[in-house]
Design a protein around this motif. Structure first.
Motif, PDB file in Angstrom:
ATOM      1  N   GLY A   1     -14.894   3.658  13.656  1.00 16.19           N
ATOM      2  CA  GLY A   1     -14.399   3.831  14.641  1.00 16.19           C
ATOM      3  C   GLY A   1     -12.864   3.554  14.716  1.00 16.19           C
ATOM      4  N   SER A   2     -12.407   3.568  13.431  1.00 11.28           N
ATOM      5  CA  SER A   2     -10.854   3.198  13.281  1.00 11.28           C
ATOM      6  C   SER A   2     -10.182   4.163  12.505  1.00 11.28           C
ATOM      7  N   GLY A   3     -10.720   5.485  12.542  1.00 16.33           N
ATOM      8  CA  GLY A   3     -10.239   6.626  11.630  1.00 16.33           C
ATOM      9  C   GLY A   3      -8.762   6.905  12.204  1.00 16.33           C
ATOM     10  N   GLY A   4      -8.600   6.679  13.424  1.00 11.94           N
ATOM     11  CA  GLY A   4      -7.202   7.284  14.050  1.00 11.94           C
ATOM     12  C   GLY A   4      -6.196   6.358  13.642  1.00 11.94           C
ATOM     13  N   ASP A   5      -6.505   5.172  13.283  1.00 13.16           N
ATOM     14  CA  ASP A   5      -5.409   4.099  13.041  1.00 13.16           C
ATOM     15  C   ASP A   5      -5.516   3.630  11.699  1.00 13.16           C
ATOM     16  N   SER A   6      -4.839   4.367  10.761  1.00 14.63           N
ATOM     17  CA  SER A   6      -4.985   4.408   9.516  1.00 14.63           C
ATOM     18  C   SER A   6      -4.616   2.808   8.816  1.00 14.63           C
ATOM     19  N   VAL A   7      -5.311   2.323   8.001  1.00 16.76           N
ATOM     20  CA  VAL A   7      -4.944   0.914   7.486  1.00 16.76           C
ATOM     21  C   VAL A   7      -4.045   0.988   6.582  1.00 16.76           C
ATOM     22  N   LYS A   8      -2.953   0.316   6.747  1.00 19.61           N
ATOM     23  CA  LYS A   8      -1.716   0.332   5.684  1.00 19.61           C
ATOM     24  C   LYS A   8      -2.056  -0.315   4.282  1.00 19.61           C
ATOM     25  N   LYS A   9      -1.935   0.449   3.444  1.00 21.86           N
ATOM     26  CA  LYS A   9      -2.209  -0.348   1.993  1.00 21.86           C
ATOM     27  C   LYS A   9      -1.292  -1.296   1.634  1.00 21.86           C
TER      28      LYS A   9
ATOM     29  N   VAL B   1      -4.059 -11.008  -7.702  1.00 24.42           N
ATOM     30  CA  VAL B   1      -5.189 -10.108  -7.656  1.00 24.42           C
ATOM     31  C   VAL B   1      -4.987  -8.660  -7.506  1.00 24.42           C
ATOM     32  N   TRP B   2      -5.769  -7.932  -8.480  1.00 23.59           N
ATOM     33  CA  TRP B   2      -5.754  -6.329  -8.336  1.00 23.59           C
ATOM     34  C   TRP B   2      -7.167  -6.133  -8.088  1.00 23.59           C
ATOM     35  N   ALA B   3      -7.653  -5.645  -6.812  1.00 23.76           N
ATOM     36  CA  ALA B   3      -9.061  -5.077  -6.674  1.00 23.76           C
ATOM     37  C   ALA B   3      -9.079  -3.574  -6.406  1.00 23.76           C
ATOM     38  N   GLU B   4      -9.924  -3.034  -6.890  1.00 19.10           N
ATOM     39  CA  GLU B   4     -10.241  -1.582  -6.659  1.00 19.10           C
ATOM     40  C   GLU B   4     -11.771  -1.409  -5.929  1.00 19.10           C
ATOM     41  N   VAL B   5     -11.987  -0.829  -4.974  1.00 15.42           N
ATOM     42  CA  VAL B   5     -13.310  -0.671  -4.419  1.00 15.42           C
ATOM     43  C   VAL B   5     -13.719   0.961  -4.824  1.00 15.42           C
TER      44      VAL B   5
ATOM     45  N   GLU C   1      -9.874  -3.689   0.054  1.00 13.65           N
ATOM     46  CA  GLU C   1      -8.928  -3.809  -0.959  1.00 13.65           C
ATOM     47  C   GLU C   1      -7.841  -4.554  -0.435  1.00 13.65           C
ATOM     48  N   ASN C   2      -7.386  -4.279   0.699  1.00 15.20           N
ATOM     49  CA  ASN C   2      -6.157  -5.314   1.304  1.00 15.20           C
ATOM     50  C   ASN C   2      -6.447  -6.552   1.295  1.00 15.20           C
ATOM     51  N   ALA C   3      -7.587  -6.755   1.682  1.00 15.70           N
ATOM     52  CA  ALA C   3      -7.917  -8.192   1.847  1.00 15.70           C
ATOM     53  C   ALA C   3      -7.883  -9.052   0.432  1.00 15.70           C
ATOM     54  N   LEU C   4      -8.531  -8.483  -0.656  1.00 15.69           N
ATOM     55  CA  LEU C   4      -8.449  -9.041  -1.867  1.00 15.69           C
ATOM     56  C   LEU C   4      -7.213  -8.827  -2.523  1.00 15.69           C
ATOM     57  N   ASN C   5      -6.610  -7.698  -2.542  1.00 13.89           N
ATOM     58  CA  ASN C   5      -5.018  -7.639  -2.917  1.00 13.89           C
ATOM     59  C   ASN C   5      -4.069  -8.376  -2.334  1.00 13.89           C
ATOM     60  N   SER C   6      -4.469  -9.003  -1.072  1.00 17.46           N
ATOM     61  CA  SER C   6      -3.360  -9.870  -0.523  1.00 17.46           C
ATOM     62  C   SER C   6      -3.549 -11.238  -1.166  1.00 17.46           C
ATOM     63  N   LEU C   7      -4.417 -11.485  -2.134  1.00 16.44           N
ATOM     64  CA  LEU C   7      -4.409 -12.735  -2.631  1.00 16.44           C
ATOM     65  C   LEU C   7      -3.595 -12.773  -3.838  1.00 16.44           C
TER      66      LEU C   7
ATOM     67  N   GLY D   1     -13.341   5.474   4.050  1.00 14.50           N
ATOM     68  CA  GLY D   1     -12.116   5.160   3.550  1.00 14.50           C
ATOM     69  C   GLY D   1     -11.304   4.097   3.881  1.00 14.50           C
ATOM     70  N   ASN D   2     -11.657   3.762   5.139  1.00 13.37           N
ATOM     71  CA  ASN D   2     -10.819   2.636   6.171  1.00 13.37           C
ATOM     72  C   ASN D   2     -11.719   1.314   5.884  1.00 13.37           C
ATOM     73  N   CYS D   3     -13.107   1.357   5.471  1.00  9.31           N
ATOM     74  CA  CYS D   3     -13.479   0.027   4.946  1.00  9.31           C
ATOM     75  C   CYS D   3     -13.217  -0.217   3.628  1.00  9.31           C
ATOM     76  N   LYS D   4     -13.159   0.853   2.704  1.00 14.51           N
ATOM     77  CA  LYS D   4     -12.386   0.698   1.350  1.00 14.51           C
ATOM     78  C   LYS D   4     -11.298  -0.067   1.385  1.00 14.51           C
ATOM     79  N   ALA D   5     -10.294   0.535   2.200  1.00 20.49           N
ATOM     80  CA  ALA D   5      -8.808   0.105   2.337  1.00 20.49           C
ATOM     81  C   ALA D   5      -8.735  -1.317   3.078  1.00 20.49           C
ATOM     82  N   ARG D   6      -9.659  -1.837   3.991  1.00 19.45           N
ATOM     83  CA  ARG D   6      -9.836  -3.063   4.464  1.00 19.45           C
ATOM     84  C   ARG D   6     -10.370  -4.209   3.441  1.00 19.45           C
TER      85      ARG D   6
END
Length: 122
Positions: A34-42, A83-87, A74-80, A67-72
């Protein structure tokens, strides 16, 4: 009198069904979560040299479907830090590279905080 009351009730039910169907169509158009309209900033990882990351794990993750799930995740892990994470949505997993070893528990909590669950750490 009974006929008019029945018609009013049917009209109310039809209106409820129309609004419910419209909401369902909007959800489909916006993506699974339900969040395709508000894309997640990478969150950008500046160091993508795998040789700089001596530790890595593979996380199997439940609940990602778009794709939004993937971005969420990746963002959570990459903010550590470090860390470099790829989903990979195809395998519902993430490769997590780390400069310093992080505990599996910390990685699980980070993914959980983004709204998904780690089912296995390899």
């Amino acid at each position: 009198m009974g006929g008019i009351g029945t018609i009013v009730i049917i009209l109310i039910l039809v209106i409820i069904c129309i609004f419910s169907f419209r909401g369902y169509l909007k959800k489909l158009a916006n993506g699974c979560c339900g969040s395709g309209g508000d894309s997640v900033k990478k969150v950008k990882v500046t160091d993508k040299d795998a040789s700089h990351y001596p530790y890595s794990v593979k996380l199997e993750i439940e609940g990602m479907t778009c794709g939004n799930c993937k971005a969420r995740v990746e963002n959570a892990l990459n903010s550590l830090d470090g860390v470099w994470a790829e989903v990979d949505l195809g395998t519902n997993s993430a490769i997590v590279r780390m400069k310093e070893k992080l505990s599996n528990d910390d990685l699980r909590k980070t993914v959980l905080h983004s709204g998904y669950a780690v089912t296995k750490v390899i």
